[in-house]
Motif scaffolding. Sequence first.
Motif, short mmCIF file in Angstrom:
data_model
loop_
_atom_site.label_atom_id
_atom_site.label_comp_id
_atom_site.label_asym_id
_atom_site.label_seq_id
_atom_site.Cartn_x
_atom_site.Cartn_y
_atom_site.Cartn_z
N ALA A 215 2.42 -9.11 -7.98
CA ALA A 215 3.25 -8.00 -7.50
C ALA A 215 4.01 -7.45 -8.71
O ALA A 215 4.80 -8.16 -9.33
N SER A 216 3.78 -6.21 -9.03
CA SER A 216 4.29 -5.66 -10.29
C SER A 216 5.81 -5.65 -10.36
O SER A 216 6.38 -5.68 -11.45
N GLY A 217 6.48 -5.60 -9.21
CA GLY A 217 7.93 -5.55 -9.20
C GLY A 217 8.62 -6.86 -8.94
O GLY A 217 9.80 -6.89 -8.59
N ASP A 218 7.89 -7.97 -9.12
CA ASP A 218 8.45 -9.31 -8.88
C ASP A 218 8.68 -10.00 -10.21
O ASP A 218 7.75 -10.55 -10.80
N PRO A 219 9.91 -10.01 -10.72
CA PRO A 219 10.16 -10.55 -12.05
C PRO A 219 10.03 -12.06 -12.13
O PRO A 219 9.91 -12.62 -13.23
N PHE A 220 10.05 -12.75 -10.99
CA PHE A 220 9.95 -14.20 -11.00
C PHE A 220 8.51 -14.68 -11.17
O PHE A 220 8.27 -15.79 -11.64
N ALA A 221 7.56 -13.87 -10.74
CA ALA A 221 6.18 -14.34 -10.68
C ALA A 221 5.24 -13.64 -11.65
O ALA A 221 4.36 -14.30 -12.23
N SER A 222 5.37 -12.34 -11.82
CA SER A 222 4.41 -11.61 -12.65
C SER A 222 4.20 -12.21 -14.03
O SER A 222 3.07 -12.30 -14.50
N ILE A 240 -0.77 -5.62 -7.04
CA ILE A 240 -0.27 -4.72 -6.01
C ILE A 240 0.93 -3.98 -6.60
O ILE A 240 2.02 -4.55 -6.76
N ALA A 241 0.71 -2.73 -6.96
CA ALA A 241 1.74 -1.94 -7.63
C ALA A 241 2.92 -1.71 -6.69
O ALA A 241 2.74 -1.35 -5.52
N PHE A 255 -1.42 -6.11 1.19
CA PHE A 255 -1.57 -7.56 1.06
C PHE A 255 -2.78 -8.05 1.84
O PHE A 255 -3.64 -8.78 1.33
N ALA A 256 -2.87 -7.65 3.11
CA ALA A 256 -3.97 -8.10 3.96
C ALA A 256 -5.32 -7.63 3.41
O ALA A 256 -6.30 -8.37 3.45
N GLN A 257 -5.39 -6.40 2.89
CA GLN A 257 -6.66 -5.88 2.40
C GLN A 257 -7.15 -6.67 1.19
O GLN A 257 -8.34 -6.96 1.07
N VAL A 258 -6.22 -7.02 0.30
CA VAL A 258 -6.60 -7.83 -0.86
C VAL A 258 -7.15 -9.18 -0.42
O VAL A 258 -8.17 -9.66 -0.94
N VAL A 259 -6.50 -9.80 0.56
CA VAL A 259 -6.98 -11.10 1.07
C VAL A 259 -8.34 -10.95 1.73
O VAL A 259 -9.26 -11.74 1.47
N LEU A 260 -8.51 -9.94 2.58
CA LEU A 260 -9.78 -9.76 3.28
C LEU A 260 -10.92 -9.48 2.30
O LEU A 260 -12.03 -10.02 2.45
N ASP A 261 -10.67 -8.66 1.31
CA ASP A 261 -11.71 -8.35 0.32
C ASP A 261 -12.13 -9.61 -0.44
O ASP A 261 -13.32 -9.81 -0.70
#
Length: 266
Positions: A215-222, A240-241, A255-261
């Motif tokens: 997640a581009s706006g998550d400073p803890f994880a990116s 996910i921008a 989120f769901a689309q990325v998981v399904l793909d």
Amino acid sequence: MTAIRRAFADLSVGQVHFATCGDAAAPAVLLLHQTPRSWLEYRDVLPLLAQRCRAIAMDTPGFGDSAPLRGPASIEGWAAVAVELLDVLAIDRAHVVGHHTGGVIALHLAAAHPTRVASLVLSSMPFTGEAFRRVRRDRPPIDAVEPSEDGSHLAALWQRRQGFYPPGRPDLLEAFVRDALKVSGDVEGGHRAVASYRMEDHIHRVTQPTLLIRASGDPFASPHVPELQAHLPQAHVAEIAGGMVPLPDQMPREFAQVVLDFVARI
């Protein structure tokens, strides 16, 4: 839209709450939430995944409506309870999705019980190596606030998280505060469990197909994605921008689309 059904399973810790959606004969997807959230983090994701999958979101022991572990909170203990839930639901193998703390639990589940995990989706997950643990040891509490008679501690809880949530979405912060207030015992227990987990001792055993969601706006994880890729050479990355800390309920369709793909390619 497919209905969400909620239930309790009698497991070793007591009653564990979960929500499920979709055809029981479809491929199973187990969703694990961040600290201090609950299955509600995936409420809008479940019906979207149910178009092709049997989606199950559990309340981690001690969170939501699930009984706590009998002992200190730990990644290993939570992963063991997740396996118990799969057993009760007669699910031999599942695609496992975890966000933040849920990602760490998912990774340990895949490492310790490889035959039960078909694939991994690790969303906004840190690499909890020695450098991470050292930083966390010196960091003040994340969500713990001192109770006050006038209720100002609730505003403090809100304000601590506000900068990591999208503007104009007070509903997401309300959901966070409600879940934080339901935690059994110490609200920091989940954060401490992540901060003490020795990921470097387990990650090499993960061989399942893996997707890292950044997640581009998550400073803890990116910032952790390159290090995770170094330890998980089979992993692909999906960005996910605009995604922030509450990614699954902030952007459920993306989120769901990325998981399904990803699951469709397994």
